[in-house]
Scaffold this active site. Structure first.
Site: not given
Ligand code: NAD
Ligand code: GLY
Length: 381
Positions: A138, A160, A202, A244, A254, A258, A262, A265, A269, A282
């Site tokens: 939890r 998030k 982003e 942010k 949100e 907030r 997006n 997005h 998405h 993404h």
């Molecule tokens: P990812 O985590 O898939 O990383 C991209 C690629 O880079 C992967 O293959 C990873 O293994 C590799 N990688 C990571 N660090 C590395 C490094 N230093 N050197 C070499 N390779 C490396 O993708 P991302 O673009 O980092 O994140 C996208 C995800 O984030 C999506 O799932 C999206 O929905 C989520 N997201 C969440 C929020 C939130 O607020 N929580 C906001 C935006 C995006």
């Molecule tokens: N990436 C959108 C949010 O964190 O609200």
């Protein structure tokens, strides 16, 4: 037509503590965001880390060989036991099955309520680690150590956490804040160029929604960012995190504001889910999604064509796609609309878009399906 206005255009809101670190103000869930040129080897010294009998690094098979040992050596100086779980790499693995690997590792290693999770990786690892931390017993403490540009400027901040469902992106998750975020810019040295570009999407988004001065800075600094100039990257990460943190500090869950984060997005998405997770990155979906949302804003009479052109130039210079994929040869716009109705901003099946309501200001509103179809048709060959 319902609207959610962005009440204040953000110009300069520096959210720093006395040591000059960024902080996100969420009452007893406040935390610092450190943007440092090199920080994995000294992470154990951080005062925000709780004492605990054990820690677990959650990472993936790509990031661990690149950056794992630096973090491990540091954490071993702070925690008697440091476990590691390596997840399969990729957006297509952001699901229940992979999440369960984290729970398996936690239980098999006898981890308890004090165990601190460290998310070492991009947004996929960060979102899944945060969700696991929210659920395990939890709720256990967790720290974000983002290693992609995208994760440093966005996903590691704000709490998030989620996994994907085949029917919709990030549909299963929780709001759960980390204890600390450490953005080590040196980890970006190993990032593939395509991933750097995806992260820039982003970064770019913060300009049109909140800060035109930042958009102008990006226009002059894009080449330096693509060349991984450390000063440029440091400013991009800091300013993105500031904006942010300012938004999330006002609307953690949100309820309204907030949603402006997006921007791009809703279309993006749909592209990710429609193409199959992992086919489009993404950030690539967000890049062209911002252009589609800007085009919608233009057709709604909210911005002029000159602004849309400026944004397109920035997205092109970041190395991101300018055209959107066809998701269905028979009824492409219908497929986009169906996917976008699963978006979390949709209400009673009505899609709500983040639009640009004048440069540096965003709003959330519905739009007639016919207009949205026109935009989709204009972007898909
Ligand atoms: P990812 O985590 O898939 O990383 C991209 C690629 O880079 C992967 O293959 C990873 O293994 C590799 N990688 C990571 N660090 C590395 C490094 N230093 N050197 C070499 N390779 C490396 O993708 P991302 O673009 O980092 O994140 C996208 C995800 O984030 C999506 O799932 C999206 O929905 C989520 N997201 C969440 C929020 C939130 O607020 N929580 C906001 C935006 C995006
Ligand atoms: N990436 C959108 C949010 O964190 O609200």
């Amino acid at each position: 037509m319902r609207e959610t206005e962005n009440p204040t255009e953000m110009t300069t809101h520096l959210l720093e503590d006395r040591e000059g670190n960024l902080a996100i103000d969420l009452g007893d869930r406040s935390y610092q965001i450190h943007v440092v040129s090199s920080g994995l080897t000294t992470l154990h010294q951080h005062s925000a880390l709780p004492d605990a009998p054990s820690a677990m690094v959650v990472t993936n098979t790509k990031v661990w060989p690149l950056h794992g040992s630096a973090l491990l050596q540091s954490l071993q100086q702070r925690y008697p036991l440091v476990h590691v779980v390596q997840l399969p790499d990729g957006e297509e693995h952001k699901n229940w099955q992979t999440l369960n690997l984290i729970f398996d590792a936690l239980l098999q290693n006898g981890c308890d309520r004090k165990t601190v999770l460290f998310a070492l990786g991009g947004g996929v690892v960060g979102d899944m680690t945060g969700f696991a931390a929210a659920c395990y017993m939890r709720g256990v403490p967790f720290v974000q150590v983002p290693t992609t540009l995208l994760a440093q400027v966005d996903s590691s901040v704000g709490g998030k956490t989620a996994i994907n469902h085949p029917l919709g992106k990030n549909m299963i998750g929780a709001f759960y804040q980390p204890l600390l975020v450490v953005c080590d810019l040196s980890t970006l040295d190993t990032l593939p160029q395509r991933e750097l570009s995806a992260g820039l999407a982003e970064v770019i988004k913060y300009g049109p929604i909140a800060d035109m001065a930042f958009m102008e800075w990006l226009e002059t600094s894009m080449d330096a960012l693509l060349a991984r100039n450390k000063d440029a990257l440091a400013h991009a990460v800091r300013r993105s995190c500031e904006i942010k943190a300012w938004v999330v500090g006002q609307d953690e869950r949100e309820a309204g504001l907030r949603a402006i984060l997006n921007f791009g997005h809703t279309f993006g998405h749909a592209i990710e889910a429609g193409m199959g997770y992992g086919t489009w990155l993404h950030g690539e979906g967000v890049g062209v999604g911002m252009l589609m949302a800007a085009e919608l804003s233009l057709r709604l009479g909210l911005v002029d064509a000159g602004f849309v052109d400026r944004l397109r130039t920035l997205v092109r210079r970041a190395g991101l796609p300018l055209r959107a994929p066809v998701l269905d040869a028979e009824d492409n716009a219908g497929r986009y609309l169906a996917l976008m109705r699963v978006d979390k901003k949709a209400e009673a099946g009505e899609i709500r878009f983040v639009v640009i309501d004048g440069p540096g200001r965003a709003a959330v509103r519905a739009a007639p399906d016919a207009l949205v179809r026109e935009v989709i048709d204009a972007f898909c060959d």
